[in-house]
Each structure stands twice: as structure tokens, then as C-alpha cells.
Design a protein around this motif. Structure first.
Motif, PDB file in Angstrom:
ATOM      1  N   VAL A 145      42.282-119.172 -39.028  1.00 24.97           N
ATOM      2  CA  VAL A 145      42.460-117.792 -39.835  1.00 24.97           C
ATOM      3  C   VAL A 145      41.294-117.431 -38.504  1.00 24.97           C
ATOM      4  CG1 VAL A 145      41.700-117.401 -41.428  1.00 24.97           C
ATOM      5  CG2 VAL A 145      42.847-119.305 -41.480  1.00 24.97           C
ATOM      6  N   LEU A 146      41.586-116.211 -38.206  1.00 25.18           N
ATOM      7  CA  LEU A 146      39.971-116.005 -37.574  1.00 25.18           C
ATOM      8  C   LEU A 146      40.366-114.549 -37.478  1.00 25.18           C
ATOM      9  CD1 LEU A 146      41.602-118.270 -34.728  1.00 25.18           C
ATOM     10  CD2 LEU A 146      39.267-118.257 -35.869  1.00 25.18           C
ATOM     11  N   TYR A 147      39.399-113.884 -36.720  1.00 26.54           N
ATOM     12  CA  TYR A 147      39.311-112.257 -36.462  1.00 26.54           C
ATOM     13  C   TYR A 147      39.945-111.923 -34.916  1.00 26.54           C
ATOM     14  CZ  TYR A 147      35.977-111.228 -40.541  1.00 26.54           C
ATOM     15  OH  TYR A 147      35.712-111.060 -41.732  1.00 26.54           O
ATOM     16  N   PRO A 148      40.695-110.716 -35.444  1.00 23.12           N
ATOM     17  CA  PRO A 148      41.616-110.642 -33.821  1.00 23.12           C
ATOM     18  C   PRO A 148      40.984-110.393 -32.803  1.00 23.12           C
ATOM     19  CG  PRO A 148      42.417-109.316 -35.634  1.00 23.12           C
ATOM     20  CD  PRO A 148      41.597-109.958 -36.074  1.00 23.12           C
ATOM     21  N   HIS A 149      40.103-109.438 -33.199  1.00 22.08           N
ATOM     22  CA  HIS A 149      39.298-108.338 -32.068  1.00 22.08           C
ATOM     23  C   HIS A 149      38.175-108.879 -31.611  1.00 22.08           C
ATOM     24  CE1 HIS A 149      42.019-104.955 -34.981  1.00 22.08           C
ATOM     25  NE2 HIS A 149      41.864-105.293 -33.497  1.00 22.08           N
ATOM     26  N   LEU A 150      38.204-110.234 -32.154  1.00 19.01           N
ATOM     27  CA  LEU A 150      36.675-110.635 -31.058  1.00 19.01           C
ATOM     28  C   LEU A 150      36.682-111.602 -30.512  1.00 19.01           C
ATOM     29  CD1 LEU A 150      34.300-112.097 -34.234  1.00 19.01           C
ATOM     30  CD2 LEU A 150      34.095-109.811 -33.454  1.00 19.01           C
ATOM     31  N   THR A 151      36.457-111.980 -29.136  1.00 22.36           N
ATOM     32  CA  THR A 151      37.079-112.854 -28.446  1.00 22.36           C
ATOM     33  C   THR A 151      36.082-114.407 -28.214  1.00 22.36           C
ATOM     34  OG1 THR A 151      34.912-112.414 -27.965  1.00 22.36           O
ATOM     35  CG2 THR A 151      36.059-111.401 -26.377  1.00 22.36           C
ATOM     36  N   VAL A 152      36.644-114.811 -27.783  1.00 21.81           N
ATOM     37  CA  VAL A 152      36.515-116.677 -27.707  1.00 21.81           C
ATOM     38  C   VAL A 152      35.529-117.147 -28.148  1.00 21.81           C
ATOM     39  CG1 VAL A 152      37.125-118.850 -27.207  1.00 21.81           C
ATOM     40  CG2 VAL A 152      38.932-117.652 -26.956  1.00 21.81           C
ATOM     41  N   LEU A 153      34.694-116.694 -27.263  1.00 19.45           N
ATOM     42  CA  LEU A 153      32.539-116.670 -27.073  1.00 19.45           C
ATOM     43  C   LEU A 153      32.081-115.853 -28.464  1.00 19.45           C
ATOM     44  CD1 LEU A 153      29.722-117.232 -25.697  1.00 19.45           C
ATOM     45  CD2 LEU A 153      30.141-115.119 -24.807  1.00 19.45           C
ATOM     46  N   TYR A 389      18.781-112.897 -42.671  1.00 15.34           N
ATOM     47  CA  TYR A 389      19.582-113.436 -41.336  1.00 15.34           C
ATOM     48  C   TYR A 389      21.029-112.967 -41.408  1.00 15.34           C
ATOM     49  CZ  TYR A 389      20.347-116.378 -36.994  1.00 15.34           C
ATOM     50  OH  TYR A 389      20.892-116.384 -35.751  1.00 15.34           O
ATOM     51  N   GLN A 390      21.856-113.215 -42.962  1.00 16.59           N
ATOM     52  CA  GLN A 390      22.352-113.762 -42.883  1.00 16.59           C
ATOM     53  C   GLN A 390      23.403-112.109 -42.412  1.00 16.59           C
ATOM     54  OE1 GLN A 390      23.482-115.498 -46.201  1.00 16.59           O
ATOM     55  NE2 GLN A 390      23.010-117.296 -45.792  1.00 16.59           N
ATOM     56  N   PHE A 391      22.722-111.158 -43.668  1.00 13.73           N
ATOM     57  CA  PHE A 391      23.375-109.635 -43.576  1.00 13.73           C
ATOM     58  C   PHE A 391      22.750-109.316 -42.163  1.00 13.73           C
ATOM     59  CE2 PHE A 391      21.477-105.448 -43.348  1.00 13.73           C
ATOM     60  CZ  PHE A 391      22.665-104.886 -44.657  1.00 13.73           C
ATOM     61  N   LYS A 392      22.448-109.611 -41.447  1.00 14.78           N
ATOM     62  CA  LYS A 392      22.251-108.722 -39.876  1.00 14.78           C
ATOM     63  C   LYS A 392      23.300-109.471 -38.967  1.00 14.78           C
ATOM     64  CE  LYS A 392      18.250-108.630 -38.064  1.00 14.78           C
ATOM     65  NZ  LYS A 392      16.189-109.395 -37.812  1.00 14.78           N
ATOM     66  N   VAL A 393      23.308-111.267 -38.995  1.00 17.13           N
ATOM     67  CA  VAL A 393      24.506-111.820 -38.532  1.00 17.13           C
ATOM     68  C   VAL A 393      25.645-110.909 -38.575  1.00 17.13           C
ATOM     69  CG1 VAL A 393      25.862-113.859 -37.407  1.00 17.13           C
ATOM     70  CG2 VAL A 393      23.217-113.049 -37.429  1.00 17.13           C
ATOM     71  N   ARG A 397      29.109-108.776 -36.620  1.00 20.09           N
ATOM     72  CA  ARG A 397      29.803-109.182 -35.970  1.00 20.09           C
ATOM     73  C   ARG A 397      30.648-108.339 -36.698  1.00 20.09           C
ATOM     74  NH1 ARG A 397      32.410-114.769 -39.208  1.00 20.09           N
ATOM     75  NH2 ARG A 397      32.470-113.004 -41.159  1.00 20.09           N
ATOM     76  N   GLY A 398      30.797-107.033 -38.204  1.00 22.18           N
ATOM     77  CA  GLY A 398      31.510-106.565 -38.753  1.00 22.18           C
ATOM     78  C   GLY A 398      31.947-105.347 -38.366  1.00 22.18           C
ATOM     79  N   LEU A 399      30.587-105.221 -36.730  1.00 28.11           N
ATOM     80  CA  LEU A 399      31.241-103.746 -35.977  1.00 28.11           C
ATOM     81  C   LEU A 399      31.804-103.592 -34.942  1.00 28.11           C
ATOM     82  CD1 LEU A 399      27.103-102.295 -36.181  1.00 28.11           C
ATOM     83  CD2 LEU A 399      28.691-101.007 -38.109  1.00 28.11           C
ATOM     84  N   ARG A 400      30.819-105.141 -34.506  1.00 30.05           N
ATOM     85  CA  ARG A 400      32.356-105.416 -33.520  1.00 30.05           C
ATOM     86  C   ARG A 400      33.985-105.902 -33.302  1.00 30.05           C
ATOM     87  NH1 ARG A 400      29.783-107.002 -28.446  1.00 30.05           N
ATOM     88  NH2 ARG A 400      27.639-106.523 -28.809  1.00 30.05           N
ATOM     89  N   PHE A 482      28.909-108.744 -49.301  1.00 27.63           N
ATOM     90  CA  PHE A 482      29.831-107.871 -49.084  1.00 27.63           C
ATOM     91  C   PHE A 482      28.585-106.567 -48.684  1.00 27.63           C
ATOM     92  CE2 PHE A 482      29.845-104.318 -53.130  1.00 27.63           C
ATOM     93  CZ  PHE A 482      31.102-104.732 -53.369  1.00 27.63           C
ATOM     94  N   LEU A 483      27.018-106.689 -48.742  1.00 28.90           N
ATOM     95  CA  LEU A 483      26.496-105.288 -47.893  1.00 28.90           C
ATOM     96  C   LEU A 483      26.242-105.498 -46.367  1.00 28.90           C
ATOM     97  CD1 LEU A 483      23.310-106.571 -50.595  1.00 28.90           C
ATOM     98  CD2 LEU A 483      25.025-104.497 -51.293  1.00 28.90           C
ATOM     99  N   SER A 484      26.369-106.622 -46.176  1.00 29.68           N
ATOM    100  CA  SER A 484      26.848-105.874 -44.556  1.00 29.68           C
ATOM    101  C   SER A 484      28.322-105.266 -44.598  1.00 29.68           C
ATOM    102  CB  SER A 484      26.633-106.905 -43.564  1.00 29.68           C
ATOM    103  OG  SER A 484      28.016-107.954 -44.571  1.00 29.68           O
TER     104      SER A 484
END
Length: 652
Positions: A145-153, A389-393, A397-400, A482-484
Motif C-alpha cells: 500500500v504505497l502512494y504511486p506518484h512518490l519516488t522510493v526516496l 510538524y505532522q501537518f507540515k509533513v 507529501r500531499g502536494l507532491r 484531514f486538515l493538511s
């Protein structure tokens, strides 16, 4: 950097002088594959997660699920009184045929959600599962279960940022990720996207290693793996199990399910529990399994892979006649003979292993290597990182992840082509054609009232598996996610409607006033947010794309008809429907921006008529527009709250 598996469980904590980490403010265009951690002295440890040994004990674990049979509800027992213990430094392998309950037992041991009724006693250092234990537990599911548009790194780095403690800096977490990538042999694909159904990414074996890498990141005290070698070639499978063996040798407790390991892999396990139809037929050292079965009359004259013989026994595919010692060939055993073999093995387990095992566990005093107190410890270990910190990360991640999906060529073409076509159809509409102008304004409210809704419906159902996985690991609060997600959608979801309005507004010849244009744009964007909120609520409530899409279709049809344009004189008994339609309020606001009731337009017979008397305008009215703004604001907040509550309930 020392590999994760070489960090001893009782080493000292990381120096307190390390600065609190901050998420690097990297623009979306930054290639994270080029990030390299700065060199550090080799004598300095890069990570210290504060790992402590965990002794896992489970006693009389039963699990039942409800099944429908001939119109009647009944229950089916999946796990039938399983007992065992795994100590730090040991690997317990669960063997058995498909459907024997291996994954169910592993899920129960990991504290993951099960839909049926679970009973028994599962303890970690003598205590029940807590948030602190969950964050020290690595769980590798069978499906990646992984995000498809993110790279391995990017996948591993965002995991490290969320799951590693705040005592580590961003650079140290990046260095850890590099170490995991090196350990798992993922260096050649570190900058490759994971991939999904619609586009190709890394291979299946590489995805499995990325999934394992996500759990290795946290230096887990308890590591649970569901079929870690599934879909891998023998060399890669050997490398994975070697890595798991090294992790266990560092003081970690490891439990894994495995379907049919090779002989080399089997001999790397310390303990084995063999399941047959949810019942145990062997528990003990892996090296003693063949001797045990030989002692009760089940042995093979041939030299075979121990795992193959054990699976044959679990399936009941073994001859059962006096003096016979050879396993029967596939297909020779009848169902009656298989049932007899399985029953004999269960009886032998109860007689030779079960009683002794329960007595040993009852007499064993498990001393926790670290005391958990209900006050200070729970508060200190509630979350590894702060809410901010969680919100920022999560926002980064969501934008990427969504930058490719939100701005893909198909969506851009779809919106721009509709805007241009609409602009030509309403090309420089004269002021006298007030009916055409009101039609254009209603088209604004309809298109951007329904288009975002259908896109938002897919959000939570598609991310449900990832949410369950990450929330089960204690990675972040649901509110921060949710807010991020809400904040991250703003620039991505509002860019296309802005371009749409910029094109069709001026082509359509609407009021050529900058203030009127800006207000019209704000009203459309306001409607987009309300529509998206309703779509999020539908998706979170139903958590099924087909059902949510069907509900959205019915809703949009009702809102379209009751929006104040097609039906201007709605019967009183059903007039209340229009007050539920945000398209109705959006349409009123757009009319209010373009006209006032005392404006004049050229009507038939060369006369000047009052806009407020034009039937479509008179039907909706242009008074008290601030009430419409407030009502849409209540809808915006209310739908989002419903979505949040429904999402929390779906994941509880």
C-alpha cells in the motif's frame, strides 16, 4: 552509517543537544532524489529510537466471524485457541495452507482492526497493547500500500519524518533513509516512482522491499511481516529474510507468515507454529518439527524440504495406515483420509504440546525491560511528533503526490476546452439578451458546483487502505491528516476554476468591471469549496466509490432542477429543496454581482425594463445576499465536519 540491524537495543539515548527537526521547505520542483545527507563523523550514531525488547505472548486466541448461510446468520471460527510466545531475538514463522488463519493471527498480534469477534489474551511485556507499543511495532502487509506518484526516496523519507522521534534532525532522518535504501538494495531505483495501475513504476519485488523499508525506518522492537517473500525470486527472498534475521539478532521480536519457504529460509526461523484450519498442530523450535512429527508416526523416508512436509501435514495429505511412513503423492488422499490426518495431528498437539505450553506460560514471569506507567509514560509517548510538524509533513507529501493528478493534461484539456467552447457560445452576449446572460451565470454555478463534487468523492475511499495502514502504526493524528488534505487541496483545486472564469467571463461579455470580475471569481471558488466539502462527506460516509458516485449523481440532479433556473415556480410542498442546493445560493450571488434590482435592460418593443421584474431574476430575488454567503459558509463548515466525523468512524 551503521545499519539499522546493528543498533543494540540498550544503547544510550541520542545526545540532548540535537536540534528539533523542521520539515525542509522544499519547492515542488525540487528533485528529492538528488538530496544527500551531509557527512557526519563515523563515531557518532545517526539514530536512536529508544528501542527496548518486547516479549509477545498470546494465549487461547479465538476469532469468529458472522457468515450468512441459507438466509440465517451463523458464526465461523477462524482461529481456534492459539497459544505461544516470542521473545526478543527470535523469529516465529507461521506456516499453513491458504485459509488456515495465518494472516488473521498476525493481524490480531499487531493490534490491527478485525471485523469479527476476537477473544483471548495478547500481551506485550505483560501488558495490553498501547499507543507506545504500536509506534514501536512494524507491520508489513501482504499487499503493498504505497502512494504511486512518490519516488522510493520520497516514500521512505516522508515515513521517516513522520515516524522517527523529534530528537532527530531532518538531515539525520535522511541519512537513515539512505541506510535503509542501501540495506535493501534499492539504490538503483531511489529516484523512480512507485507506480500504479495507470502507469508503470518499480517492480513488484522492489515495492515489497519499499514496504519493508518503511517499517525498518523506525528500528522496530516488534516486527510483523505478512508473506514478505511473496512475488520475489529466491535470491531476493533470501536477502529479505537475511535482513529480517539480522534485525532479530539485534534484540527485536519478529513474527512472519510465510506460505512455502525454501529449505534455506526455513532453517533461519527459530520457532514455527503450524496451522491447519485455524487450529495449531505444532508449536516449537523449527529444528525440532520433523523429530516431533516422526515421534507421533508422521515421517518421510525421503529427504525433503521440512516446510513441504509440514504443509502436507497441515493439508492432511499424508498416508495414515499402520507401518506407513511415506507421504502420499498429490491427489491420492481422499477427503475422509485428510480429515482423519488433521484430527490425529490436533489430538497429538493437545496431548504433547498444548498442556505443557500453557503450563510454561503460566509459570513464566515476564519482566518488562521498561516500565509503563499510566501517567507520565502515556503522555510522553502519545505521539512521536507534534501536531504542527505532522501537518507540515503531510501537507508537503500531499502536494507532491497530487501535483501530477491535479494538473494532468486530461483535466486541463477538459476544463479549458469547456471554457473556450462556452466562451464561443456566449460570445460577447449583448446586455439586452439578459436571458442568455443569466443562463451563463447558472452554467457557472452548475459546472463548478458539480465537477469538484465528483472529484472529491474518490478522495477517502481511494486512500482508505493507506490511512488504515499509517494510522494503525500511530504515524499521525487524524485531524492533522484531514486538515493538511484540506489545505493541500486549495491551490490544486482552485487553479483550474480560476483559469476557467478568466476565459469565459471576458469571452461571454459579462460586466466589464474588475471588481465585478473578482467578486464573480470569488463566488465560483466559494462554490467549489462547498461542493468539494459535500463530495468529501459522501466519500467518508460510504467509503465506497460506486455508492458515493450514485449518491452524488442523485444529489446533483436534485440541485440542478431546484437551482432556480429551470423551474421558477416550485410548488410550496417541495420548495424547501432549493434551500438545500448550494448551486441556488451561488446562482443568486452571481446574479447579485452582475445586477441590482433597479438596473435596466432593453426588453422587446424597444422598451427599458427593470431587471428585478425579469421573471427568472424575480423568482430567486436579489435581496439579502449576505444571508446566502452565511448559509454557504455553514454548508462549507458543516460538510467538512461531517466528513471528519464519518472518516474517524470509518477508521475506528
Amino acid at each position: 552509517m551503521p545499519p539499522l540491524h546493528n543498533i543494540a537495543p540498550n544503547q544510550g539515548t541520542f545526545p540532548a543537544t540535537v536540534a528539533s527537526p523542521e520539515v525542509a521547505s522544499l519547492p515542488l520542483s525540487t528533485d528529492m532524489s538528488e538530496l544527500r545527507p551531509p557527512p557526519l563523523p563515523s563515531s557518532r550514531f545517526i539514530i536512536q529510537v529508544g528501542m527496548f525488547p518486547i516479549t509477545l505472548k498470546f494465549e487461547e486466541v479465538l476469532y469468529k466471524v458472522k457468515v450468512e448461510k441459507k438466509g440465517r446468520g451463523s458464526s465461523k471460527t477462524i482461529l481456534k485457541g492459539l497459544t505461544g510466545m516470542v521473545s526478543p531475538g527470535e523469529i516465529l514463522a507461521m506456516l499453513g495452507p491458504s485459509g488456515s488463519g495465518k494472516t488473521t493471527l498476525l493481524t490480531a498480534l499487531g493490534g490491527r482492526r478485525l471485523s469479527g469477534k476476537l477473544s483471548g489474551n495478547i500481551t506485550y511485556n505483560g501488558q495490553l497493547l498501547s499507543g507506545s507499543i504500536k509506534r514501536r511495532t512494524g507491520f508489513v502487509a501482504q499487499d503493498d500500500v504505497l502512494y504511486p506518484h512518490l519516488t522510493v526516496l520520497e516514500t521512505l523519507l516522508f515515513t521517516a519524518l513522520l515516524r522517527l522521534p523529534s530528537s532527530l534532525t531532518w538531515e539525520e532522518k535522511l541519512r537513515h533513509v539512505e541506510g535503509v535504501i542501501s540495506d535493501l538494495g534499492l539504490g538503483h531505483c531511489r529516484s523512480s516512482m512507485i507506480g500504479g495501475p495507470l502507469f508503470r513504476g518499480i517492480s513488484g519485488g522492489e515495492k515489497k522491499r519499499v514496504s519493508i523499508g518503511q517499517e525498518m525506518i523506525i528500528n522496530p522492537s516488534l516486527l510483523l511481516l505478512d508473506e514478505p517473500t511473496s512475488g520475489l525470486d529466491s535470491t531476493t527472498a533470501q536477502m529479505i529474510i537475511n535482513t529480517v534475521k539480522r534485525l532479530a539478532s539485534g534484540g527485536r521480536t519478529v513474527v512472519t507468515t510465510i506460505h512455502q519457504p525454501s529449505s534455506r529460509l526455513y532453517h533461519m526461523f527459530d520457532k514455527v507454529i503450524l496451522l491447519s484450519d485455524g487450529s495449531p498442530i505444532y508449536y516449537g523450535p523449527a529444528s525440532m518439527a520433523l523429530d516431533y512429527f516422526s515421534s507421533i508416526g508422521f515421517s518421510s523416508a525421503m529427504t525433503v524440504n521440512p516446510a513441504d512436509l509440514l504443509l502436507d501435514l497441515a493439508n492432511g495429505s499424508f498416508s495414515f495406515s499402520p507401518g506407513s511412513t511415506d507421504a502420499m503423492e498429490e491427489g491420492e488422499s481422499t477427503e475422509q483420509e485428510k480429515s482423519l490426518v488433521r484430527e490425529t495431528l490436533r489430538s497429538a498437539y493437545d496431548k504433547n504440546i498444548s498442556t505443557r505450553l500453557k503450563a510454561e506460560l503460566c509459570n513464566m514471569d515476564i519482566v518488562s525491560s521498561r516500565t509503563f506507567t499510566k501517567g507520565r509514560e502515556t503522555k510522553a509517548e502519545q505521539w512521536c511528533t507534534s501536531w504542527r510538524y505532522q501537518f507540515k509533513v503531510l501537507l508537503q507529501r500531499g502536494l507532491r503526490e497530487r501535483r501530477f493528478d491535479s494538473f494532468n493534461r486530461l483535466r486541463i484539456f477538459q476544463v479549458i476546452s469547456v471554457a473556450v467552447l462556452g466562451g464561443f457560445l456566449w460570445w460577447q452576449t449583448p446586455t439586452s439578451h439578459i436571458a442568455d446572460r443569466t443562463g451563463l451565470l447558472f452554467f457557472f454555478s452548475v459546472f463548478w458546483g458539480f465537477y469538484p463534487l465528483y472529484n472529491a468523492v474518490f478522495t477517502f475511499p481511494q486512500e482508505r487502505r493507506i490511512l488504515i495502514k499509517e494510522r494503525s502504526s500511530g504515524m499521525y493524528r487524524l485531524s492533522s491528516y484531514f486538515l493538511s488534505r484540506t489545505a493541500g487541496d486549495l491551490p490544486l483545486e482552485l487553479a483550474l476554476p480560476t483559469a476557467f472564469v478568466c476565459i469565459i467571463y471576458w469571452m461571454g461579455g459579462l460586466r466589464p468591471d474588475p471588481a465585478a470580475f473578482i467578486l464573480s471569481l470569488l463566488v465560483v471558488l466559494y462554490s467549489v469549496l462547498v461542493s468539494q466539502s459535500l463530495g468529501l462527506a459522501f466519500g467518508a460516509i460510504l467509503m465506497d466509490v460506486k455508492q458515493a458516485t450514485t449518491l452524488a449523481s442523485v444529489t446533483t440532479m436534485v440541485f440542478l432542477i431546484a437551482g432556480g433556473y429551470y423551474v421558477q415556480s416550485i410548488p410550496p410542498f417541495i420548495e424547501w429543496l432549493k434551500y438545500l442546493s448550494y448551486s441556488y445560493y451561488c446562482y443568486r450571488l452571481l446574479l447579485g454581482v452582475q445586477y441590482s434590482e433597479d438596473d435596466r435592460y432593453e426588453c422587446p418593443e424597444r422598451q427599458w425594463c427593470r431587471v428585478g421584474d425579469f421573471p427568472p431574476v424575480k423568482a430567486v430575488g436579489l435581496d439579502k445576499l449576505w444571508i446566502d454567503v452565511c448559509i454557504m459558509g455553514l454548508m462549507l463548515v458543516g460538510y467538512r465536519l461531517v466528513a471528519y466525523v464519518a472518516l474517524r468512524r470509518a477508521l475506528s
